[in-house]
Design a protein around this motif. Structure first.
Motif, PDB file in Angstrom:
ATOM      1  N   TYR A 193       6.324   5.819 -14.477  1.00  0.00           N
ATOM      2  CA  TYR A 193       5.738   6.339 -13.245  1.00  0.00           C
ATOM      3  C   TYR A 193       6.584   7.543 -12.853  1.00  0.00           C
ATOM      4  O   TYR A 193       7.659   7.409 -12.268  1.00  0.00           O
ATOM      5  CB  TYR A 193       5.747   5.262 -12.162  1.00  0.00           C
TER       6      TYR A 193
ATOM      7  N   ASP B  51       0.727   8.661  -6.654  1.00  0.00           N
ATOM      8  CA  ASP B  51      -0.608   8.088  -6.476  1.00  0.00           C
ATOM      9  C   ASP B  51      -0.620   6.564  -6.585  1.00  0.00           C
ATOM     10  O   ASP B  51      -1.475   5.903  -5.991  1.00  0.00           O
ATOM     11  CB  ASP B  51      -1.574   8.650  -7.525  1.00  0.00           C
ATOM     12  N   VAL B  52       0.297   6.015  -7.361  1.00  0.00           N
ATOM     13  CA  VAL B  52       0.292   4.572  -7.626  1.00  0.00           C
ATOM     14  C   VAL B  52       1.028   3.836  -6.509  1.00  0.00           C
ATOM     15  O   VAL B  52       2.169   4.176  -6.165  1.00  0.00           O
ATOM     16  CB  VAL B  52       0.956   4.259  -8.981  1.00  0.00           C
ATOM     17  N   THR B  53       0.385   2.829  -5.944  1.00  0.00           N
ATOM     18  CA  THR B  53       1.027   2.044  -4.892  1.00  0.00           C
ATOM     19  C   THR B  53       1.913   0.962  -5.504  1.00  0.00           C
ATOM     20  O   THR B  53       1.806   0.639  -6.695  1.00  0.00           O
ATOM     21  CB  THR B  53      -0.012   1.377  -3.981  1.00  0.00           C
TER      22      THR B  53
ATOM     23  N   THR C 217       6.521   6.733  -4.880  1.00  0.00           N
ATOM     24  CA  THR C 217       7.285   7.874  -4.374  1.00  0.00           C
ATOM     25  C   THR C 217       7.908   7.560  -3.017  1.00  0.00           C
ATOM     26  O   THR C 217       9.054   7.939  -2.744  1.00  0.00           O
ATOM     27  CB  THR C 217       6.383   9.116  -4.259  1.00  0.00           C
ATOM     28  N   GLU C 218       7.187   6.855  -2.176  1.00  0.00           N
ATOM     29  CA  GLU C 218       7.744   6.486  -0.873  1.00  0.00           C
ATOM     30  C   GLU C 218       8.919   5.527  -1.038  1.00  0.00           C
ATOM     31  O   GLU C 218       9.918   5.621  -0.310  1.00  0.00           O
ATOM     32  CB  GLU C 218       6.654   5.868  -0.003  1.00  0.00           C
TER      33      GLU C 218
ATOM     34  N   ASP D 137       0.807  -1.222   0.000  1.00  0.00           N
ATOM     35  CA  ASP D 137       0.000   0.000   0.000  1.00  0.00           C
ATOM     36  C   ASP D 137       0.841   1.273   0.000  1.00  0.00           C
ATOM     37  O   ASP D 137       0.285   2.376  -0.031  1.00  0.00           O
ATOM     38  CB  ASP D 137      -0.933   0.014   1.215  1.00  0.00           C
ATOM     39  N   ARG D 138       2.146   1.137   0.052  1.00  0.00           N
ATOM     40  CA  ARG D 138       3.016   2.306  -0.024  1.00  0.00           C
ATOM     41  C   ARG D 138       3.172   2.737  -1.479  1.00  0.00           C
ATOM     42  O   ARG D 138       3.138   1.909  -2.390  1.00  0.00           O
ATOM     43  CB  ARG D 138       4.384   1.998   0.583  1.00  0.00           C
ATOM     44  N   THR D 139       3.353   4.029  -1.709  1.00  0.00           N
ATOM     45  CA  THR D 139       3.438   4.524  -3.079  1.00  0.00           C
ATOM     46  C   THR D 139       4.850   4.358  -3.639  1.00  0.00           C
ATOM     47  O   THR D 139       5.819   4.156  -2.900  1.00  0.00           O
ATOM     48  CB  THR D 139       3.054   6.006  -3.153  1.00  0.00           C
TER      49      THR D 139
END
Length: 294
Positions: free
Chosen positions: A63, A89-91, A30-31, A26-28
């Motif tokens: 992405y 936005d994308v996980t 970006t993370e 569930d982390r993106t």
């Protein structure tokens, strides 16, 4: 509950600099990216994207970092040759489904469109017992971070020098197994373990071996021609047996990596049984030396 273990590898020198990162589904993206850069010695001041396989600029899906994605929306969509997504936005779970990622599949990561720091990530493992919201965490690593990110990366691998006595005695081609075993008579050499031997008309020759000195161990591969260190094991504060155990584990890990690389090139999937078969000489040598418990 699902998390993913990625091995992030520095494209110009993938055997010398890599990080294993576990991140929840569930982390993106970006993370995930925010955990990669500090781990490899890069800042966060430039544009970046994650793409499929090792396509980089040729990726059919990109992405993009949120900043670039917002700017891209103002462009003419008819001029785009790829699908773009917002990495903010994308996980990770959504990305794996969109790209159809399976174990040992790859994604690429390009940071800084000027210097082009290139990394690729291998999906090492899907962890069903880890929480889906698990923050990105480094669980294993090799190599020092990049010293100066403003010094453009080399386009080719720089081969680390071989330790003595190897530098002066190894030919560029495969070396006779008997000659390798003879190295154990030298003062600083504790163990030599052939890992890949071939029978020829002139006797057995070796193209991969491990060598243990008093305080360091190496796994060395012949890339025809020329030998390269592919794994280095620090023996500080280790007993002789502990260093040998760590060196054996490094050899097993290199075998698994060879299977991954071969699978990516051929499109085949090599299972654990195939990798285990690559350990035959290693296990035989350990047994011969009385270390079959390692």
């Amino acid at each position: 509950m699902t998390a993913y273990r990625f091995r992030i590898k520095f494209d110009p020198d993938p055997t010398s600099l890599w990080r294993d990162i576990v991140v929840g589904a569930d982390r993106t993206i970006t993370e995930l990216q925010s955990s990669i850069n500090p781990a490899v010695g890069l800042d966060q001041g430039h544009l970046w994207f994650v793409g499929e396989d090792e396509g980089y600029w040729d990726s059919a899906v990109k992405y993009q970092c949120p900043q670039e994605y917002e700017e891209s929306l103002s462009g003419d969509p008819l001029l785009r040759t790829e699908r773009i997504e917002n990495a903010g936005d994308v996980t990770i779970g959504e990305m794996t489904r969109q790209l159809g990622l399976e174990q040992y599949d790859r994604i690429c990561y390009l940071y800084d469109y000027g210097d082009e720091w290139r990394f690729y990530a291998i999906l090492k493992e899907v962890l069903s017992d880890e929480p889906s919201d698990k923050e990105p965490a480094i669980v294993k690593e090799k190599g020092d971070p990049i010293n100066d990110q403003h010094d453009p990366p080399e386009t080719g691998e720089s081969d680390p020098p071989l330790p003595e006595p190897l530098y002066s005695v190894l030919p560029e081609t495969a070396v006779p197994v008997a000659d390798l075993r003879g190295l154990e008579e030298r003062d600083r050499v504790v163990h030599v373990i052939p890992l890949l031997s071939l029978e020829t008309g002139f006797g057995a020759v070796c193209e991969r071996f491990a060598i243990q000195f008093e305080d360091t161990g190496y796994v060395i591969e012949n890339f025809q021609p020329g030998w390269q260190i592919v794994e280095e094991v620090d023996g500080v504060d280790k007993t002789e047996e502990e260093l040998l155990a760590a060196l054996a584990d490094a050899a097993r890990e290199w075998h698994a990596e060879i299977a991954e690389i071969s699978g990516a090139v051929t499109g085949q999937h090599f299972d654990d049984e195939t990798v285990e078969a690559m350990h035959v000489e290693l296990e035989a040598e350990l047994e011969r030396k009385g270390y079959d418990h390692l």
